[in-house]
Design a protein around this motif. Sequence first.
Motif, short mmCIF file in Angstrom:
data_model
loop_
_atom_site.label_atom_id
_atom_site.label_comp_id
_atom_site.label_asym_id
_atom_site.label_seq_id
_atom_site.Cartn_x
_atom_site.Cartn_y
_atom_site.Cartn_z
N GLY A 192 7.01 -2.66 -3.52
CA GLY A 192 6.57 -1.77 -2.47
C GLY A 192 7.10 -2.14 -1.10
N TYR A 193 6.71 -1.35 -0.12
CA TYR A 193 7.15 -1.54 1.26
C TYR A 193 6.39 -2.68 1.93
N THR A 195 4.86 -2.85 4.64
CA THR A 195 4.12 -2.19 5.71
C THR A 195 3.23 -3.16 6.48
N ARG A 227 9.66 1.31 -4.57
CA ARG A 227 9.99 2.02 -3.33
C ARG A 227 10.59 3.39 -3.62
N TYR A 229 13.59 4.85 -3.78
CA TYR A 229 14.48 5.45 -2.78
C TYR A 229 15.10 6.73 -3.31
N LYS A 480 1.96 -4.19 -6.27
CA LYS A 480 1.92 -2.79 -5.84
C LYS A 480 0.65 -2.52 -5.03
N ASP A 481 0.03 -1.34 -5.16
CA ASP A 481 -1.01 -0.94 -4.22
C ASP A 481 -2.29 -1.76 -4.35
N THR A 529 3.32 1.46 -2.06
CA THR A 529 4.33 2.23 -2.80
C THR A 529 4.80 3.45 -2.00
N THR A 530 4.09 3.77 -0.92
CA THR A 530 4.55 4.75 0.06
C THR A 530 4.51 4.07 1.42
#
Length: 553
Positions: A192-193, A195, A227, A229, A480-481, A529-530
């Motif tokens: 994931g990102y 963030t 991610r 892309y 992940k999340d 993940t976003t």
Amino acid sequence: MTYPQESAADRSAHTDELRAAARHFEGATRRRLLTAAGAAAALAFAVQLPAAGAASAAELNPRRITENPFTLGVASGDPLPGSVLLWTRLAPRPFEPGAGLPRTRVAVRWELAHDERFTRVVRRGSVTAHPEFQHSVHVAVDRLGADRVYYYRFLVGDWTSPVGRTRTAPAPSTRITELKIAAVSCQAYHDGYFTAYRHLAQEDVDVVLHLGDYLYEYAVNATGGARAYTDRRLPAVFNRETITLEDYRLRYALYKSDPDLMAAHAAHPFAVTWDDHETENNYAGGTPENDVPPEEFLIRRAAAYRAYWENQPLRRPQHPQGADMRLYRRLRFGRLAQFDILDTRQYRSDQAYGDGWRVPGPESEDPSRTMTGATQERWLLDGWRASRALWNVVPQQVVFAERRDVPTDAFKLSMDSWDGYPASRQRILDGATAAGVENLMVLTGDVHVGYGLDIKADHRDPASRTLGTEIVATSIASGKDGADRPANYDNLTAANPHLKFYNGRRGYVTVALGQDSARADFRTVSAVTTPGAPVTTAGSFVTEAGNPGLKPA
């Protein structure tokens, strides 16, 4: 990758280094004994690595660099009262072997100022970026004021790097009233990102402690894994496990190209330590995860350690020697806090019972087993005896307090954490008690969740004395999340009364150390993940000076 011819003196030095490395592994637990052939193979690798300061035959005119060489940003680290360590790495094309530069030296200028517009420059100088070290730059700037904020940048030809912000530590005798730190860990790019790093860049903290798993050795596919892309594709060089020096260097380029990670590095000085994935999952000393020849793993470890040093804001004492690298070290912030940064991977005994979650028994409870190695253990205990700090903080990798998986007598423990090394843990706690350490705080990563734990004299007796607190920072992206209440939440909280907080989202933790108490805020994001998720505080706890134990804030 081919390196320049070394002198006889350099070859002799590397021979000594590898002989020392071989001695380190001799007599160790199963699968750790290097054969003569293995040592020879490791030596063949090491003599290809030039000593620090080795120079290439030619120097590149910086004005011939026609693409931005600062694609990986800037960083600072290991603040001292009158010194900061500045880092960058030149990489016009970071996702290519060689990063888009020829195998020549490059002169890099640097500036340090009181203001971010550089109208009041304090120090400036020039340093050489060597291709042998992937054109990385480590600049120790000394003779600075204590407890001061500075701004820095690098210049090559017509190119100027992003501006970084850093600060020095307070003088050892200073009675500061507060120090705010952040702890982070576990940033799997493919999960994931980053963030959380964007939010951390906006926090007002004095230093960031990275507790390990800065990168992962696993393959990253063309769409960046989770991610996903849709507007770009990553080159195939990332879609394989890291094994060679080139593999590790490229993987660092991928991670350090992340804009959120770059923002956090530019905003705050970092003090870093590794866990396992910077080399290989769950390795233990000289023992690899899988059944490969020990000498083959030693070569891989040397490559991983070298790439780690090249890509982190570390000082000269941390420069690796072959397959060895002294990463444990001590930072002091006035009379308020002492940080004893540990390495629980390089010197540990092999995991008991083949690793994983197991019923504890004679093998895991063997008193000869060690998490830190004897030398590091003595260094830690000696440092506590000499400490005059109010808070003694131990940034390290794996969960320190006991963590039973179920609330029954048939519980299992993680053999990779300190639960797999209980005699080693007890020696540490006995040493803290003997040294009169009243405010012990352990900072931990590794497990991709946030924990707040009381460290007990007897973890199976809730009424036993509380010896300290443990703050476990969740992952930046790994896992992940995640979820606020992971699937094992009920079992884990019921089995461990000393577990005061448990959350499974991604994020980081901030800790404000004060004269009367310390406050921990567990900061989490709703998704990785976003991109672009907001940050919230999932829980806040305090521990009082002289009265250890976590209480809701």
